[in-house]
Design an enzyme around this catalytic site. Structure first.
Site, PDB file in Angstrom:
ATOM      1  N   ALA A  31       0.872  -1.177   0.000  1.00  0.00           N
ATOM      2  CA  ALA A  31       0.000   0.000   0.000  1.00  0.00           C
ATOM      3  C   ALA A  31       0.907   1.225   0.000  1.00  0.00           C
ATOM      4  O   ALA A  31       2.051   1.156   0.472  1.00  0.00           O
ATOM      5  CB  ALA A  31      -0.882  -0.019   1.241  1.00  0.00           C
ATOM      6  N   GLY A  91       0.432  -4.937   0.904  1.00  0.00           N
ATOM      7  CA  GLY A  91      -0.772  -4.959   0.063  1.00  0.00           C
ATOM      8  C   GLY A  91      -0.547  -5.651  -1.275  1.00  0.00           C
ATOM      9  O   GLY A  91      -1.498  -6.136  -1.884  1.00  0.00           O
ATOM     10  N   GLU A 140      -0.901  -9.223  -0.482  1.00  0.00           N
ATOM     11  CA  GLU A 140      -2.325  -9.414  -0.156  1.00  0.00           C
ATOM     12  C   GLU A 140      -3.178  -9.433  -1.426  1.00  0.00           C
ATOM     13  O   GLU A 140      -4.126 -10.208  -1.525  1.00  0.00           O
ATOM     14  CB  GLU A 140      -2.789  -8.311   0.804  1.00  0.00           C
ATOM     15  N   GLU A 173       4.428  -5.321   7.370  1.00  0.00           N
ATOM     16  CA  GLU A 173       3.696  -4.249   8.053  1.00  0.00           C
ATOM     17  C   GLU A 173       4.164  -3.984   9.481  1.00  0.00           C
ATOM     18  O   GLU A 173       4.208  -2.835   9.919  1.00  0.00           O
ATOM     19  CB  GLU A 173       2.193  -4.550   8.059  1.00  0.00           C
TER      20      GLU A 173
HETATM   21  N1  COA Z   1       4.618   3.070  -0.621  1.00  0.00           N
HETATM   22  C1  COA Z   1       5.004   4.220  -1.186  1.00  0.00           C
HETATM   23  N2  COA Z   1       6.115   4.348  -1.917  1.00  0.00           N
HETATM   24  C2  COA Z   1       6.839   3.234  -2.115  1.00  0.00           C
HETATM   25  C3  COA Z   1       6.501   1.989  -1.546  1.00  0.00           C
HETATM   26  C4  COA Z   1       5.318   1.936  -0.766  1.00  0.00           C
HETATM   27  N3  COA Z   1       4.890   0.807  -0.220  1.00  0.00           N
HETATM   28  N4  COA Z   1       7.443   1.073  -1.876  1.00  0.00           N
HETATM   29  C5  COA Z   1       8.344   1.731  -2.646  1.00  0.00           C
HETATM   30  N5  COA Z   1       7.991   3.026  -2.778  1.00  0.00           N
HETATM   31  C6  COA Z   1       8.692   4.077  -3.523  1.00  0.00           C
HETATM   32  C7  COA Z   1       9.912   4.589  -2.770  1.00  0.00           C
HETATM   33  O1  COA Z   1       9.535   5.558  -1.814  1.00  0.00           O
HETATM   34  C8  COA Z   1      10.722   5.166  -3.907  1.00  0.00           C
HETATM   35  O2  COA Z   1      10.180   6.413  -4.278  1.00  0.00           O
HETATM   36  P1  COA Z   1      11.133   7.691  -4.550  1.00  0.00           P
HETATM   37  O3  COA Z   1      12.053   7.260  -5.657  1.00  0.00           O
HETATM   38  O4  COA Z   1      10.190   8.770  -4.950  1.00  0.00           O
HETATM   39  O5  COA Z   1      11.862   7.930  -3.271  1.00  0.00           O
HETATM   40  C9  COA Z   1      10.453   4.202  -5.057  1.00  0.00           C
HETATM   41  O6  COA Z   1       9.232   3.553  -4.726  1.00  0.00           O
HETATM   42  C10 COA Z   1      11.544   3.145  -5.233  1.00  0.00           C
HETATM   43  O7  COA Z   1      11.698   2.463  -3.984  1.00  0.00           O
HETATM   44  P2  COA Z   1      13.120   2.282  -3.249  1.00  0.00           P
HETATM   45  O8  COA Z   1      12.855   2.071  -1.814  1.00  0.00           O
HETATM   46  O9  COA Z   1      14.036   3.396  -3.622  1.00  0.00           O
HETATM   47  O10 COA Z   1      13.630   0.944  -3.950  1.00  0.00           O
HETATM   48  P3  COA Z   1      14.665  -0.117  -3.336  1.00  0.00           P
HETATM   49  O11 COA Z   1      15.022  -1.026  -4.454  1.00  0.00           O
HETATM   50  O12 COA Z   1      15.755   0.566  -2.622  1.00  0.00           O
HETATM   51  O13 COA Z   1      13.825  -0.941  -2.232  1.00  0.00           O
HETATM   52  C11 COA Z   1      11.891  -2.121  -1.377  1.00  0.00           C
HETATM   53  C12 COA Z   1      12.752  -1.765  -2.615  1.00  0.00           C
HETATM   54  C13 COA Z   1      10.659  -2.855  -1.886  1.00  0.00           C
HETATM   55  C14 COA Z   1      12.685  -3.026  -0.444  1.00  0.00           C
HETATM   56  C15 COA Z   1      11.489  -0.827  -0.641  1.00  0.00           C
HETATM   57  O14 COA Z   1      10.945   0.090  -1.586  1.00  0.00           O
HETATM   58  C16 COA Z   1      10.483  -1.016   0.451  1.00  0.00           C
HETATM   59  O15 COA Z   1      10.822  -1.516   1.515  1.00  0.00           O
HETATM   60  N6  COA Z   1       9.212  -0.609   0.223  1.00  0.00           N
HETATM   61  C17 COA Z   1       8.168  -0.639   1.211  1.00  0.00           C
HETATM   62  C18 COA Z   1       7.667  -2.060   1.413  1.00  0.00           C
HETATM   63  C19 COA Z   1       6.601  -2.094   2.485  1.00  0.00           C
HETATM   64  O16 COA Z   1       6.859  -1.873   3.649  1.00  0.00           O
HETATM   65  N7  COA Z   1       5.379  -2.405   2.059  1.00  0.00           N
HETATM   66  C20 COA Z   1       4.269  -2.551   2.949  1.00  0.00           C
HETATM   67  C21 COA Z   1       3.487  -1.315   3.024  1.00  0.00           C
HETATM   68  S1  COA Z   1       2.138  -1.488   4.170  1.00  0.00           S
END
Ligand code: COA
Length: 260
Positions: free
Chosen positions: A66, A112, A115, A135
């Site tokens: 999400a 999400g 999910e 989460e």
């Molecule tokens: N919500 C909003 N933005 C998200 C996102 C999320 N769940 N997951 C990734 N993004 C965005 C990042 O903020 C980034 O945006 P920016 O370039 O404007 O800063 C872009 O997507 C790329 O993500 P980034 O984190 O730079 O890539 P990465 O390869 O370093 O890491 C992940 C990949 C998936 C490990 C990392 O993005 C992450 O941990 N995301 C969140 C996962 C999460 O907790 N999901 C559950 C949400 S309830």
């Protein structure tokens, strides 16, 4: 239909829906959830669609969760509403569609994103896929059905560990857990989904609709799945598909189902 955050196209009975926010790793914001609802609803109501495939755009992610930026300042009431609305519009909605939905997990499927994949009827993954429910690392719990569907698919102990550690599993581990049905290369993922869709399309869509209802009934509180099965089984006997399927068998030819 003109969408901002998703792509949807239909060819040879298959509607492919692609979540298209690659710069945000296809994170599900409010607008994307609404658009997905509309695209799934349209496909489910279209006589041109026999199977739906959902995937993510770009090479990195199916859906990274999400959209955290949208709910970071929510209060208790808004949090509850976010989960309820999302479940109604997308996650429960997809699970109960009468058209088969295959999730083609092409990268990160987190929060999400996993999910959503779990709400689909089944899942396949590319070898680079990574799945998890992170989460609790954000101070919240899965709110789009993850605490219910993950244990259904992988068992309680594995679900507890995945949720508590907020860790990710790779595609092969997901295969071993039964979370995905097949693992393939990144290049062949959609072709594999289409191949499976092709096998599904040879069968009676009316019977498949009844089977989805009966299988889902097993996971609903207060519903007797066996009774649902009996009802859906009986209903088949009044369909043109049943007449065609049994006649074709007896005439030693392939069935040509009218889908009625
Ligand atoms: N919500 C909003 N933005 C998200 C996102 C999320 N769940 N997951 C990734 N993004 C965005 C990042 O903020 C980034 O945006 P920016 O370039 O404007 O800063 C872009 O997507 C790329 O993500 P980034 O984190 O730079 O890539 P990465 O390869 O370093 O890491 C992940 C990949 C998936 C490990 C990392 O993005 C992450 O941990 N995301 C969140 C996962 C999460 O907790 N999901 C559950 C949400 S309830």
């Amino acid at each position: 239909m003109n969408y901002q955050n998703i792509l949807s196209s239909t060819n040879n009975g298959i509607t492919k829906i692609t979540i298209n926010r690659p710069n945000k790793l296809n994170a599900l914001n409010r607008d994307t959830i609404q658009e997905l609802h509309e695209a799934f609803d349209d496909a489910n109501n279209s006589s041109d669609t026999k199977v739906i495939i959902i995937t993510g755009s770009g090479e990195k992610a199916f859906v990274a969760g999400a959209d955290i930026s949208e709910f970071a300042d929510f209060d208790v009431k808004q949090g509850g509403k976010l989960a309820a609305k999302g479940q109604e519009l997308l996650f429960d909605f997809v699970e109960h569609l009468s058209t088969p939905v295959i999730a083609a997990i092409n990268g990160f499927a987190l929060g999400g994103g996993l999910e959503l994949a779990m709400a689909c009827h089944f899942r396949i993954a590319s070898i680079n896929a990574k799945m998890g429910l992170p989460e609790v690392s954000l101070g919240v719990i899965p709110g789009y059905g993850g605490t219910q569907r993950l244990p259904q698919l992988v068992g309680k102990g594995r679900a507890m560990e995945m949720v508590m550690t907020a860790g990710m599993i790779d595609a092969n581990q997901a295969l071993e857990y039964g979370l995905v049905n097949h693992v393939t290369s990144e290049d062949e993922l959609i072709a594999l989904a289409e191949k499976i869709a092709g096998k599904i399309m040879r069968n009676s869509s009316v019977a498949i609709k009844g089977a989805i209802k009966a299988i889902n009934a097993n996971y609903k509180d207060g519903v007797d799945g066996y009774k649902t099965e009996i009802k859906q089984f009986g209903k088949c006997f009044g369909t043109e598909d049943f007449k065609e399927g049994t006649t074709a068998f007896l005439e030693k030819r392939k069935a040509d189902f009218p889908g009625k």
